[in-house]
Scaffold this motif. Structure first.
Motif, mmCIF file in Angstrom:
data_model
loop_
_atom_site.group_PDB
_atom_site.id
_atom_site.type_symbol
_atom_site.label_atom_id
_atom_site.label_comp_id
_atom_site.label_asym_id
_atom_site.label_seq_id
_atom_site.Cartn_x
_atom_site.Cartn_y
_atom_site.Cartn_z
ATOM 1 N N ALA A 54 0.814 -1.224 0.000
ATOM 2 C CA ALA A 54 0.000 0.000 0.000
ATOM 3 C C ALA A 54 0.844 1.269 0.000
ATOM 4 N N VAL A 55 2.112 1.166 0.436
ATOM 5 C CA VAL A 55 2.990 2.342 0.489
ATOM 6 C C VAL A 55 4.014 2.230 -0.634
ATOM 7 N N PRO A 56 4.066 3.196 -1.558
ATOM 8 C CA PRO A 56 5.034 3.140 -2.658
ATOM 9 C C PRO A 56 6.475 3.145 -2.145
ATOM 10 N N ARG A 57 7.365 2.530 -2.909
ATOM 11 C CA ARG A 57 8.762 2.454 -2.483
ATOM 12 C C ARG A 57 9.378 3.838 -2.326
ATOM 13 N N GLY A 58 9.040 4.761 -3.194
ATOM 14 C CA GLY A 58 9.576 6.112 -3.069
ATOM 15 C C GLY A 58 9.198 6.748 -1.742
ATOM 16 N N THR A 59 7.972 6.504 -1.300
ATOM 17 C CA THR A 59 7.525 7.037 -0.010
ATOM 18 C C THR A 59 8.269 6.361 1.136
ATOM 19 N N LEU A 60 8.478 5.043 1.013
ATOM 20 C CA LEU A 60 9.218 4.329 2.054
ATOM 21 C C LEU A 60 10.650 4.845 2.159
ATOM 22 N N LYS A 61 11.274 5.164 1.040
ATOM 23 C CA LYS A 61 12.634 5.705 1.077
ATOM 24 C C LYS A 61 12.683 7.023 1.832
ATOM 25 N N ASP A 62 11.645 7.817 1.673
ATOM 26 C CA ASP A 62 11.591 9.102 2.378
ATOM 27 C C ASP A 62 11.317 8.912 3.868
ATOM 28 N N GLN A 281 0.910 12.497 8.262
ATOM 29 C CA GLN A 281 -0.324 12.993 7.647
ATOM 30 C C GLN A 281 -0.293 12.815 6.128
ATOM 31 N N ALA A 282 0.865 13.087 5.515
ATOM 32 C CA ALA A 282 0.968 12.953 4.065
ATOM 33 C C ALA A 282 0.702 11.503 3.646
ATOM 34 N N LEU A 283 1.239 10.544 4.398
ATOM 35 C CA LEU A 283 0.999 9.146 4.072
ATOM 36 C C LEU A 283 -0.469 8.787 4.276
ATOM 37 N N ALA A 284 -1.062 9.273 5.349
ATOM 38 C CA ALA A 284 -2.473 8.981 5.604
ATOM 39 C C ALA A 284 -3.351 9.498 4.474
ATOM 40 N N ARG A 285 -3.045 10.658 3.954
ATOM 41 C CA ARG A 285 -3.844 11.215 2.854
ATOM 42 C C ARG A 285 -3.667 10.391 1.576
ATOM 43 N N LYS A 286 -2.456 9.888 1.357
ATOM 44 C CA LYS A 286 -2.234 9.029 0.191
ATOM 45 C C LYS A 286 -3.048 7.741 0.308
ATOM 46 N N LEU A 287 -3.082 7.180 1.501
ATOM 47 C CA LEU A 287 -3.849 5.952 1.718
ATOM 48 C C LEU A 287 -5.340 6.211 1.529
ATOM 49 N N ALA A 288 -5.812 7.373 1.999
ATOM 50 C CA ALA A 288 -7.224 7.715 1.836
ATOM 51 C C ALA A 288 -7.568 7.852 0.355
ATOM 52 N N GLU A 289 -6.675 8.450 -0.429
ATOM 53 C CA GLU A 289 -6.903 8.589 -1.870
ATOM 54 C C GLU A 289 -6.906 7.229 -2.553
ATOM 55 N N THR A 290 -6.013 6.351 -2.116
ATOM 56 C CA THR A 290 -5.956 5.008 -2.703
ATOM 57 C C THR A 290 -7.252 4.230 -2.435
ATOM 58 N N LEU A 291 -7.777 4.356 -1.225
ATOM 59 C CA LEU A 291 -9.020 3.668 -0.892
ATOM 60 C C LEU A 291 -10.193 4.199 -1.706
#
Length: 293
Positions: A54-62, A281-291
């Motif tokens: 659910a979390v892109p690799r680029g986001t995990l790197k950050d 918060q940025a990750l939470a918003r990405k997850l909300a958009e994905t859902l």
């Protein structure tokens, strides 16, 4: 003389049948007039996403500095994450990641819970809202859905200070883990997650752990149907300082929890509350958009 009783008996039977017919008709009219219970609508989500993807690799790197510098297999292991133990992947799933860098250890975990109501009079969304409200209450916050001073003082943006938010927003009394997830606390990869006992050791009033510019826990706007952020500074052992930021939000009948924690390598260093909150918060918003896709 024998015929008259027979006629009387036949007449009685006719009257009885007529009365019974009227009774049935009255009963039918009574049932037709009774209210009909309409089952509550089901929730929007019937399944959950694969949490470790659910979390892109680029986001995990950050979010996990230092992981990208690891050699091949070690790097893959970090980015692959560790799935939470669950017995029903249609109802609850989760994944956690952890990276050790020279200056600090960062850990991340996400949990998805799909709520189903077994009461036909209560919708899945309403039941999920109850589950979310309990987590919000455990964090010592008031729901933004409830008008009044409590909602106003606990609603803030990342740029706002704790000033004017009220004591409850800055220093929730005996805060608990808002995610209420025993599996996450038992997972070795999420060892930096706070416990109830640790919360009592380093609260919001502890200046050695919580700098003055730290942003308070608060209800969030424009994230799912309801959301809050819980910032909990704690001590790991007797010396190390750490901070865990949890962002919990509900969208329809799914409740999502994001935990992001940092433990500096040096005891003199204090985790950056603002950075952790912004990234969580940025990750939470990405997850909300994905859902919502």
């Amino acid at each position: 003389m024998a015929y008259v009783p027979g006629v009387a008996l036949l007449a009685a039977l006719v009257v009885g049948c007529s009365a019974g017919s009227d009774s049935n008709a009255n009963g039918a009219d009574s049932k037709a007039g009774s209210p009909t219970v309409t089952p509550a609508p089901p929730g929007k989500y019937l399944t959950l996403p694969a949490p470790c993807r659910a979390v892109p690799r680029g986001t995990l790197k950050d979010l996990l500095p230092g992981a990208a510098a690891l050699p091949g297999e070690q790097q893959e292991k970090v980015f692959r994450g560790s799935a939470s133990v669950t017995y029903d992947t249609d109802r609850k799933v989760g994944c956690s990641w952890k990276s050790d860098a020279p200056n600090a250890t960062r850990s991340l975990s996400i949990d998805f819970e799909r709520v189903v109501s077994y009461d036909p009079a209560v919708s899945d969304d309403d039941r999920a809202d109850t589950v979310y409200a309990k987590k919000e209450k455990a964090a010592g916050l008031s729901s933004s859905a409830t008008p009044g001073p409590d909602a106003e003082k606990n609603t803030g943006t990342p740029g706002e200070k704790g000033k004017g938010k009220g004591a409850d927003a800055e220093k929730p009394e005996k805060p608990e883990d808002p995610a209420d997830d025993a599996a996450a606390s038992a997972d070795p990869s999420s060892s930096s997650s706070p416990s109830g006992g640790a919360a009592g050791e380093g609260g919001a009033g502890d200046s050695s752990v919580d700098p003055e510019d730290a942003l308070p826990s608060r209800v969030l706007d424009n994230l799912g149907d309801a959301a809050f952020l819980h910032d909990l500074p704690t001590r790991a052992g007797s010396t190390s300082q750490q901070r865990t930021v949890s962002v919990v939000f509900r969208t329809s009948n799914v409740v999502v929890t994001v935990r992001y924690a940092e433990q500096p390598a040096l005891v003199t260093q204090v985790p950056d509350s603002r950075e952790l909150q912004e990234k969580a918060q940025a990750l939470a918003r990405k997850l909300a958009e994905t859902l919502s896709e």
